[in-house]
Design a protein around this motif. Sequence first.
Motif, PDB file in Angstrom:
ATOM      1  N   ASP A 249      -4.044 -12.985  -3.373  1.00 14.60           N
ATOM      2  CA  ASP A 249      -4.417 -12.087  -4.472  1.00 14.60           C
ATOM      3  C   ASP A 249      -4.356 -12.768  -5.836  1.00 14.60           C
ATOM      4  O   ASP A 249      -3.998 -12.149  -6.843  1.00 14.60           O
ATOM      5  CB  ASP A 249      -3.511 -10.849  -4.485  1.00 14.60           C
ATOM      6  CG  ASP A 249      -3.617 -10.045  -3.203  1.00 14.60           C
ATOM      7  OD1 ASP A 249      -4.679 -10.107  -2.558  1.00 14.60           O
ATOM      8  OD2 ASP A 249      -2.637  -9.370  -2.846  1.00 14.60           O
TER       9      ASP A 249
ATOM     10  N   THR B 190       1.584  -1.661  -7.907  1.00 15.54           N
ATOM     11  CA  THR B 190       1.255  -2.875  -8.658  1.00 15.54           C
ATOM     12  C   THR B 190       1.507  -2.683 -10.145  1.00 15.54           C
ATOM     13  O   THR B 190       1.955  -3.603 -10.839  1.00 15.54           O
ATOM     14  CB  THR B 190      -0.216  -3.267  -8.426  1.00 15.54           C
ATOM     15  OG1 THR B 190      -0.440  -3.456  -7.029  1.00 15.54           O
ATOM     16  CG2 THR B 190      -0.565  -4.557  -9.152  1.00 15.54           C
TER      17      THR B 190
ATOM     18  N   ASP C 154       0.272  -1.350   1.346  1.00 18.68           N
ATOM     19  CA  ASP C 154      -0.462  -2.581   1.650  1.00 18.68           C
ATOM     20  C   ASP C 154      -0.555  -2.869   3.139  1.00 18.68           C
ATOM     21  O   ASP C 154       0.378  -2.591   3.903  1.00 18.68           O
ATOM     22  CB  ASP C 154       0.232  -3.790   1.007  1.00 18.68           C
ATOM     23  CG  ASP C 154      -0.195  -4.019  -0.430  1.00 18.68           C
ATOM     24  OD1 ASP C 154      -1.143  -3.345  -0.878  1.00 18.68           O
ATOM     25  OD2 ASP C 154       0.418  -4.873  -1.093  1.00 18.68           O
TER      26      ASP C 154
ATOM     27  N   LEU D 184       4.368  -7.710   0.623  1.00 20.94           N
ATOM     28  CA  LEU D 184       3.639  -6.450   0.694  1.00 20.94           C
ATOM     29  C   LEU D 184       4.193  -5.432  -0.288  1.00 20.94           C
ATOM     30  O   LEU D 184       5.406  -5.309  -0.464  1.00 20.94           O
ATOM     31  CB  LEU D 184       3.729  -5.866   2.109  1.00 20.94           C
ATOM     32  CG  LEU D 184       3.139  -6.702   3.237  1.00 20.94           C
ATOM     33  CD1 LEU D 184       3.404  -6.029   4.577  1.00 20.94           C
ATOM     34  CD2 LEU D 184       1.650  -6.919   3.040  1.00 20.94           C
TER      35      LEU D 184
ATOM     36  N   LYS E 203      -1.965  -6.577   4.885  1.00 22.68           N
ATOM     37  CA  LYS E 203      -2.556  -7.870   4.548  1.00 22.68           C
ATOM     38  C   LYS E 203      -2.461  -8.819   5.725  1.00 22.68           C
ATOM     39  O   LYS E 203      -1.575  -8.683   6.575  1.00 22.68           O
ATOM     40  CB  LYS E 203      -1.851  -8.482   3.328  1.00 22.68           C
ATOM     41  CG  LYS E 203      -2.075  -7.708   2.045  1.00 22.68           C
ATOM     42  CD  LYS E 203      -1.418  -8.387   0.864  1.00 22.68           C
ATOM     43  CE  LYS E 203      -1.682  -7.602  -0.420  1.00 22.68           C
ATOM     44  NZ  LYS E 203      -1.039  -8.238  -1.591  1.00 22.68           N
TER      45      LYS E 203
ATOM     46  N   SER F 108      -0.913   1.627  -3.464  1.00 19.51           N
ATOM     47  CA  SER F 108      -0.770   0.197  -3.722  1.00 19.51           C
ATOM     48  C   SER F 108      -1.026  -0.131  -5.190  1.00 19.51           C
ATOM     49  O   SER F 108      -0.278  -0.909  -5.809  1.00 19.51           O
ATOM     50  CB  SER F 108      -1.728  -0.603  -2.833  1.00 19.51           C
ATOM     51  OG  SER F 108      -1.592  -1.986  -3.069  1.00 19.51           O
TER      52      SER F 108
END
Length: 311
Positions: A143, A233, A167, A163, A169, A229
């Motif tokens: 990311d 963030t 999330d 994570l 991933k 998410s």
Amino acid sequence: MTRSLLASACALAWILMLVVGAHAQTDMVLVPADDPSGGAADQDASRTANAALTDNDSQAPIPFEGGQLTITQQEEYGEKVLAYDGKQLASNYDVFFDRIVKIGGVNAALVDVGDGGNQCGPAKVIVWKPEGGTIQTTTVEQDECGAPPAAVSDNAIYFVPYLLPGDSKPALQWSPTGGLSTSGSLTYTPEPGTDWKDVDPSKYDNVIDAFHNEAVYKEAEKLLGKEMSDMATSLLVGGGTEKTASGAFYASGCVPHDCGGNDGFMAVDPVKHALYFARRGDNGEPQAWPAVKTWPADIKEALDKALGSGN
């Protein structure tokens, strides 16, 4: 945080143990591939070199596959350059050797390359030389904010992503023959069986840690849905929590590299089993879950103070 590897839970547990072991190392000892002592004889010299880095920010050349890996800086505040026998491989403001490992019989040098600062970690540059070939590199990053922690096995390097709530991933792996590929999928999962009575903000380094609690996570999932998410963030760059008069706790934060432009707010009332979220929108006004008009007065006051917006 509990993370479940959908492809193989057993494999993930093994990888995570390797990651913990890697983080437990405190000295960066670089072992040239042709060193028969395994680096034991060089540990004192490596510690001396590491201490010197603090003083003059220079790093000694590292013997590697018949040549030398070097890190140089031409200007005082300029970028550092990673090179192999004079050929540039990577550059950025922070460039540091990590270690040399053997993967499938091939030596691989791991180098951290990043922008610096504490908001994002460095990417991981892998340097290797195939038999009969020329020097090769590949860069691992998640990311655009640093590489996941690396766990080394005999045949591959595994990268286990960090994570956030909501999330999922990919977990990556690299080998000299297979290159960089996906080894499975990781999904953020709260601690099973935890409830509102288990919420303890004194143990949280960041308010995001509250999502570890299963009851909090489920309530957040109902409120935020697919926004979870992004909401988490917006709280990444932040500190500890504060309490309101009613006993709820809250904190604000921001997105790395966008503080002041993408800020978030989260409050938790463990007695009333309630959550409150807000995130600054494109027009400067926060989006809120639930609507701000339904918030208790003390939590709304905390929001106004944190995000500097009267609502």
